[in-house]
Design a protein around this motif. Structure first.
Motif, mmCIF file in Angstrom:
data_model
loop_
_atom_site.group_PDB
_atom_site.id
_atom_site.type_symbol
_atom_site.label_atom_id
_atom_site.label_comp_id
_atom_site.label_asym_id
_atom_site.label_seq_id
_atom_site.Cartn_x
_atom_site.Cartn_y
_atom_site.Cartn_z
ATOM 1 N N PRO A 207 70.280 50.020 -99.650
ATOM 2 C CA PRO A 207 69.810 50.060 -98.258
ATOM 3 C C PRO A 207 68.335 50.437 -98.183
ATOM 4 N N PHE A 208 67.664 49.923 -97.142
ATOM 5 C CA PHE A 208 66.197 49.980 -97.084
ATOM 6 C C PHE A 208 65.717 51.236 -96.364
ATOM 7 N N GLY A 209 66.227 52.371 -96.778
ATOM 8 C CA GLY A 209 65.922 53.635 -96.143
ATOM 9 C C GLY A 209 67.211 54.392 -95.909
ATOM 10 N N HIS A 210 67.082 55.669 -95.559
ATOM 11 C CA HIS A 210 68.265 56.518 -95.511
ATOM 12 C C HIS A 210 68.227 57.417 -94.278
ATOM 13 N N SER A 211 69.354 57.485 -93.588
ATOM 14 C CA SER A 211 69.419 58.236 -92.341
ATOM 15 C C SER A 211 70.166 59.547 -92.542
ATOM 16 N N ARG A 212 69.779 60.523 -91.736
ATOM 17 C CA ARG A 212 70.435 61.825 -91.807
ATOM 18 C C ARG A 212 71.894 61.720 -91.407
ATOM 19 N N GLU A 213 72.193 60.895 -90.400
ATOM 20 C CA GLU A 213 73.570 60.775 -89.930
ATOM 21 C C GLU A 213 74.466 60.165 -90.999
ATOM 22 N N ARG A 239 58.304 64.053 -105.565
ATOM 23 C CA ARG A 239 59.555 64.642 -106.057
ATOM 24 C C ARG A 239 59.600 64.645 -107.579
ATOM 25 N N GLU A 240 59.081 63.594 -108.195
ATOM 26 C CA GLU A 240 59.051 63.561 -109.659
ATOM 27 C C GLU A 240 58.198 64.696 -110.214
ATOM 28 N N LYS A 241 57.070 64.951 -109.569
ATOM 29 C CA LYS A 241 56.187 66.016 -110.054
ATOM 30 C C LYS A 241 56.808 67.397 -109.851
ATOM 31 N N LYS A 242 57.528 67.578 -108.750
ATOM 32 C CA LYS A 242 58.082 68.889 -108.400
ATOM 33 C C LYS A 242 59.505 69.086 -108.897
ATOM 34 N N GLN A 243 60.049 68.087 -109.614
ATOM 35 C CA GLN A 243 61.443 68.128 -110.085
ATOM 36 C C GLN A 243 62.413 68.332 -108.915
ATOM 37 N N GLU A 244 62.184 67.560 -107.846
ATOM 38 C CA GLU A 244 63.067 67.599 -106.683
ATOM 39 C C GLU A 244 63.709 66.234 -106.443
ATOM 40 N N MET A 245 63.958 65.521 -107.523
ATOM 41 C CA MET A 245 64.662 64.248 -107.421
ATOM 42 C C MET A 245 66.137 64.457 -107.091
ATOM 43 N N GLU A 246 66.604 65.669 -107.251
ATOM 44 C CA GLU A 246 67.984 66.022 -106.917
ATOM 45 C C GLU A 246 67.951 67.268 -106.044
ATOM 46 N N LEU A 247 68.680 67.226 -104.931
ATOM 47 C CA LEU A 247 68.585 68.273 -103.923
ATOM 48 C C LEU A 247 69.875 68.340 -103.125
ATOM 49 N N VAL A 248 69.986 69.361 -102.286
ATOM 50 C CA VAL A 248 71.057 69.442 -101.303
ATOM 51 C C VAL A 248 70.471 69.036 -99.956
ATOM 52 N N TRP A 249 71.042 67.995 -99.379
ATOM 53 C CA TRP A 249 70.568 67.456 -98.102
ATOM 54 C C TRP A 249 71.401 68.075 -96.981
ATOM 55 N N ARG A 250 70.752 68.852 -96.115
ATOM 56 C CA ARG A 250 71.441 69.410 -94.939
ATOM 57 C C ARG A 250 71.292 68.395 -93.811
ATOM 58 N N ALA A 251 72.382 67.713 -93.480
ATOM 59 C CA ALA A 251 72.295 66.506 -92.671
ATOM 60 C C ALA A 251 72.698 66.681 -91.218
ATOM 61 N N SER A 252 72.945 67.897 -90.782
ATOM 62 C CA SER A 252 73.246 68.111 -89.369
ATOM 63 C C SER A 252 72.744 69.472 -88.942
ATOM 64 N N ALA A 253 72.136 69.505 -87.754
ATOM 65 C CA ALA A 253 71.696 70.773 -87.189
ATOM 66 C C ALA A 253 72.797 71.423 -86.367
ATOM 67 N N SER A 254 73.911 70.728 -86.175
ATOM 68 C CA SER A 254 74.990 71.242 -85.333
ATOM 69 C C SER A 254 76.197 71.710 -86.128
ATOM 70 N N LEU A 255 76.567 70.965 -87.162
ATOM 71 C CA LEU A 255 77.776 71.295 -87.913
ATOM 72 C C LEU A 255 77.526 72.487 -88.828
ATOM 73 N N GLN A 256 78.503 73.359 -88.925
ATOM 74 C CA GLN A 256 78.369 74.576 -89.726
ATOM 75 C C GLN A 256 78.244 74.225 -91.204
ATOM 76 N N GLY A 384 66.791 70.344 -98.620
ATOM 77 C CA GLY A 384 65.803 69.547 -97.903
ATOM 78 C C GLY A 384 66.407 68.337 -97.251
ATOM 79 N N THR A 385 65.576 67.315 -97.092
ATOM 80 C CA THR A 385 65.997 66.099 -96.409
ATOM 81 C C THR A 385 65.302 64.930 -97.056
ATOM 82 N N LEU A 386 65.744 63.728 -96.701
ATOM 83 C CA LEU A 386 65.129 62.487 -97.158
ATOM 84 C C LEU A 386 64.953 61.592 -95.951
#
Length: 1016
Positions: A207-213, A239-256, A384-386
């Motif tokens: 896919p040509f980009g990625h959504s939080r939802e 991300r390659e320089k900072k070694q952040e190619m792998e992360l935890v994506w927090r994808a909702s501001a509402s869900l616990q 973080g987020t993408l």
């Protein structure tokens, strides 16, 4: 998107290390940057740490993973194929391997070959994704082959990743359609392989980009993680320089948290193999020649190159595990070529190099097994987020339906559920929702709904939709006949949106059945083309309702077109039947659109809530006033077009299906003024604007309505001047928006956008227009903190705010050049024209959220209008005619949406309920508060006898589902408890979706005919 692959090559005698390929993402559009050869890096010291599993993690579903070497760098090779469900060829052409002159691809041969290769060597593994193809192949296999495949799945050597019917797009898709297509594919896997076949990993490599939802939905589907291919190249480099190619994506501001937290990995090479290591029949790379006596012997150069490649890649990742994708578009038609060379590579690196002191270990693996090793590392991960989008797919409406088709699918599924077994067979034949469900699932593919497929493929998608809708129309007619007690043949006019309906245009008497798929009452204006004259409209109780006959302007030389307009009220999850009869009064009152009598100054259309002002000189909208809120805002709206880049100059990027590349920032007006005609009746006031022979609009204001409706018609776009055109509707206001604007994410949560800005890196903006475009699935708005201007769309469109106070939406494109992304044809359909609607709201901030979210829901699931002749013949002598019906005994509260009501099996239904407001979104009406519902006796046609709560896609019990635990760098997050299911009472938190499989018993007394047979 299948990418053109660069040519292969042989290995030089001296190994030439290469960095992992950087995805070719231009700011604002996806591209193929190619693979630049760089000099060898300095020697890399390897630091190996023995990593242990985190306390409390579980290995369920990971028991079959291969053994790794804890003190070495483990290179996980992922054999895979990416099979587009339509792109250059149709779905069927890809499956059977026909028309290979267009693109060599045959999915049935890929699966045949892979299964044979896996059975030949126990160490081999393979990843498969698209169930639209796999299910077709599966049903064509012998029992013996099916049993062999089940054993491969049980052993974990054939792994399903993602498991949706398709790999859906993330920009143009509505969240409900995403959930539906994933449910379809995952149910097939669960029914076929049980828990052995359940994917643990989401796999969105193309896919040509990625959504939080999308990430939030995957987390709620109980995936342990996701791997992505395409990300913005600037984001990836950082991300390659900072070694952040792998992360935890927090994808909702509402869900616990961690409900919508999703471990996310960015693949190093998009999804292609490393350069020089592609051993498919579609590649030109030299095979592994391990015979020392052969002049083609190349193992030393190959192995040294591979070790340097692994060392380079390891610099960008945090553990002693890295991944290499070994496959690409439609690879493995001859799986033996791939596996034979990979077998040799593994043997050479492990057996020979480790004996010489190498600390690299290579193994066949899968996405889930790689993820499992990352989880066992017991690290804290960047939270973080993408984001980032390909601008072309977000702006191409070609081949993309409005929300009306999804609404029709929901109507079909709901009626099938409400009627139970009686829905599928009736006087009009056999009908069901299954075929339309599959067609709609296919349409969510990232080369389908985006408009990035060839024209012949788009026509095949349309054919599939038509076939599925044909089955649904039969079901709808059967159920309406059952519920209403009428023997009339209910039919649907598919061209009502262009005011064509033979039954209403030729009949002096007919019935109009309006079905409402929402779980609350809806009032709706109904417009039907009719013959000339006057008409009497009666509601279900037999009372006359106000109606108007409008004579609408037509192109020069054509007669005005009469339309009947009346207001209808439809109960929750039900229908109302209105009767229409032609009458012949002495002085029939017909309302005709006329030129405005004044020639200077301004004129107004208005109702009890809104005044919209227009300029006599230009015919354009100039101001909106909300009278009961005492709000006024100058708003100038008109149409412009960007001159599409044709790529004539060196290094210029042509605008095309994948890339929005305007030639300059300033669009040109379609016309500086519009010819206008004015129509005013007690029910509606309209301004008909004609900008050119190919661009027109009706600005409409119904009585009782709190928004303006802008119905625009664009096309066929002329290109005789040799300029491709990308047409926008733009709204200009004096609002001081400070560079910010807001768009929805797949129709759910709202995201704050900032011009020329990315939240996770310092953007170098190379595309000031396209780089600021975002997908708008249902709504976009701008605000100065006091006033808010919102525009709702009836389909996904690209949108932006390129200047403070300005808001624009891409409505149509016609281009002269292909953008060199593999499609091989421009967006140049000669007869392409588009009609759509924008709904415009002006609100005080704080009062806007409820209005635009509830209106977006009403537009996404608009009532279905069905017509029948007016004889009202009884179904059976003892039948009672019913002109109004509701599937609910009580409407749901405004904050709750019935997302799914569908057949799930004998005496079972699938039920999804969602809280459709975000946390803190609406404080004025308290719509963001938790809501408790009692489902007992909620539905009128059936009783719920048992509820089982499941994950979002209904392939696991929620009580028994578990996910891998990840620790973000902000600290550990405790898992939320699963709320107990107290009988049939449930509570929904903001933005929460809860899914249930309900055992039900249908009520006999709901049917007008009881057990009476259908008439012959």
């Amino acid at each position: 998107m299948a990418r053109p692959r660069p040519g292969g090559g042989a290995f030089a005698p001296t190994p030439h290390p290469l960095p992992a390929m950087t995805s070719g993402v231009r700011a604002g559009g996806w591209g193929h940057a190619g693979r630049a050869v760089q000099g060898p890096p300095p020697p890399l010291p390897f630091l190996f740490v023995v990593l242990v599993a985190a306390p409390g993690t579980r290995a369920e579903g990971y028991q079959t993973c291969p053994t790794v070497q804890p003190n070495m760098l483990n290179v996980h090779l992922l054999p895979h194929t990416h099979d587009d469900v339509g792109w250059v060829k149709t779905v069927g052409q890809y499956y059977y391997g026909v028309y290979n002159n267009l693109q060599h691809a045959g999915v049935q041969y890929i699966l045949d070959s892979v299964i044979s290769a896996l059975r030949a060597e126990p160490s081999r593994r393979f990843v498969y994704v698209e169930m639209a193809f796999f299910s077709r192949w599966w049903h064509q296999q012998t029992n013996a082959t099916q049993q062999a495949v089940r054993e491969l799945v049980r052993q974990g050597r054939l792994e399903f990743a993602n498991g949706g019917w398709v790999m859906n797009d993330e920009a143009a898709t509505h969240y409900g359609a995403i959930v539906d297509q994933m449910t379809l594919g995952l149910r097939f896997l669960q029914d076929t392989f049980g828990d052995d076949g359940r994917p643990r990993v989401a796999w969105h490599i193309d896919p040509f980009g990625h959504s939080r939802e999308q990430a939030s939905l995957f987390a709620q589907m109980s995936f342990d993680g996701i791997f992505l291919g395409c990300v913005d190249y600037q984001d990836k480099e950082l991300r390659e320089k900072k070694q952040e190619m792998e992360l935890v994506w927090r994808a909702s501001a509402s869900l616990q948290p961690p409900t919508a937290d999703l471990f996310t990995g960015v693949l190093p090479n998009v999804y292609d193999p490393p350069r020089y290591l592609c051993w498919d029949r579609l590649c030109d790379d030299k095979p592994v020649v391990d015979d020392p006596s052969s002049p083609e012997h190349n193992t030393k150069g190959l192995v040294d190159y591979f070790l340097n490649l692994a060392a380079t890649q390891h610099q960008s990742y945090r553990t002693n595990h890295i991944v290499m994708t070994m496959g690409s578009d439609f690879h493995y038609e001859n799986a033996d070529m791939w596996f034979k060379n990979l077998d040799k590579l593994i043997r050479l690196v492990n057996a020979q190099q480790q004996a010489k002191g190498s600390r690299v270990h290579v193994l066949y693996s899968t996405p889930a097994c790689y993820l499992w090793e990352l989880n066992k590392a017991n690290l804290t991960w960047y939270l973080g987020t993408l984001g980032g989008w390909g601008s072309g797919p977000a702006t191409s409406p070609a081949g993309r339906p409005s929300s009306a088709m999804r609404g029709s699918q929901e109507v079909c599924k709901q009626l099938e559920a409400l009627a139970g077994p009686a829905a599928n067979v009736g006087p009009y034949g056999s009908g069901d929702s299954a075929l339309l469900e599959e067609a709609m699932a296919v349409l969510q593919h990232h080369d389908a709904i985006t408009g990035t497929s060839r024209q012949l493929v788009a026509e095949d998608y349309a054919r599939r939709l038509a076939a599925g809708w044909g089955r649904c129309k039969v079901l709808l007619s059967n159920v309406l006949a059952r519920l209403s007690g009428s023997q009339e043949a209910f039919s649907i006019c598919p061209e009502l949106n262009i005011s064509v309906c033979p039954l209403s245009q030729t009949s002096a008497r007919f019935q109009v059945a309006i079905y409402n798929p929402l779980a609350r009452k809806v009032d709706r204006m109904v417009r039907l083309p009719v013959s000339a004259g006057a008409f009497l409209v009666k509601d279900p109780s037999g009372h006359a309702v106000p109606s108007d006959v409008l004579l609408l302007p037509q192109p020069e030389g054509q007669k005005p077109r009469p339309e009947l307009l009346f207001s209808a009220s439809v109960p929750a999850l039900g229908f109302s039947i209105y009767s229409v009869a032609q009458v012949f009064p002495e002085k029939p009152k017909v309302h005709r659109a006329r030129p405005s009598p004044e020639k200077s100054g301004s004129f107004v259309i208005h109702n009890e809530f809104i005044r919209a002002m227009f300029s006599h000189e230009t015919g354009l909208l100039t101001q909106i006033e909300v009278t009961d809120q005492k709000l006024m805002l100058p708003v100038n709206q008109t149409f412009f077009w960007y001159n599409a880049n044709t790529g004539v100059l060196q290094n210029d990027q042509p605008s095309g299906a994948y890339i929005f590349s305007p030639d300059g920032m300033q669009p040109l007006p379609v016309n500086s003024s519009a010819q206008i005609r004015l129509l005013k009746t007690p029910l509606v006031q309209e301004v008909h604007q004609n900008f050119s022979a190919w661009c027109s609009q009706v600005v409409r204001l119904y009585c009782g309505q709190r928004h303006l409706e802008l119905e625009w018609t664009v096309g066929p776009i002329p290109v005789d001047d040799k300029w491709g055109k990308e047409v926008i509707s733009r709204f200009d206001t004096p609002l001081d928006t400070k560079g910010y604007f807001y768009t929805d994410s797949n129709g759910r949560e709202i995201l704050k956008r900032r011009r020329n800005y990315r939240p996770t890196w310092n953007l170098t903006q190379t595309e000031p227009v396209a780089g600021n475009y975002y997908p708008v699935n249902t709504r976009i708005y701008i605000t100065d903190g006091k006033k808010q201007l919102t525009v709702l769309t009836d389909r996904c469109q690209g949108g932006s705010s390129l200047q403070d106070g300005s808001l624009e939406l891409m409505v149509h494109r016609r281009l002269l050049k292909d953008d060199r992304r593999g499609l091989g044809e421009p967006l140049l359909e000669k007869k392409s024209w588009v009609r759509g609607r924008h709904l415009v709201l002006l609100d005080a901030v704080g009062k806007a959220a409820a209005g635009h979210r509830l209106l977006a829901e009403k537009e996404a699931l608009a009532p279905q209008v069905v017509l029948a002749p007016g004889r009202a013949t009884r179904y059976h002598p003892g039948a009672t005619l019913r002109k109004q019906f509701s599937g609910l005994r009580r409407a749901l509260p405004p904050s709750v949406h019935l997302l799914t009501l569908a057949h799930w099996g004998p005496d079972k239904l699938l039920l999804r309920l969602e809280h459709q407001f975000a946390r803190g979104e609406d404080s004025g009406r308290n719509l963001s508060s938790p809501v408790t519902l009692d489902l007992l006796n909620l539905f009128s046609t059936f009783t719920i006898t048992h509820l089982q709560e499941t994950t979002l896609v209904a392939n696991q019990s929620r009580a028994s589902a578990s996910r891998l635990k990840w620790t973000p760098n902000t600290g550990p997050v405790p898992l939320p408890s699963v709320p107990p299911l107290d009988s049939t009472t449930i509570t929904l938190q903001p933005m929460e979706i809860r899914t249930f499989v309900a055992s039900v018993q249908w009520k006999e007394d709901v049917w007008v005919l009881r057990n009476a047979p259908f008439p012959a």
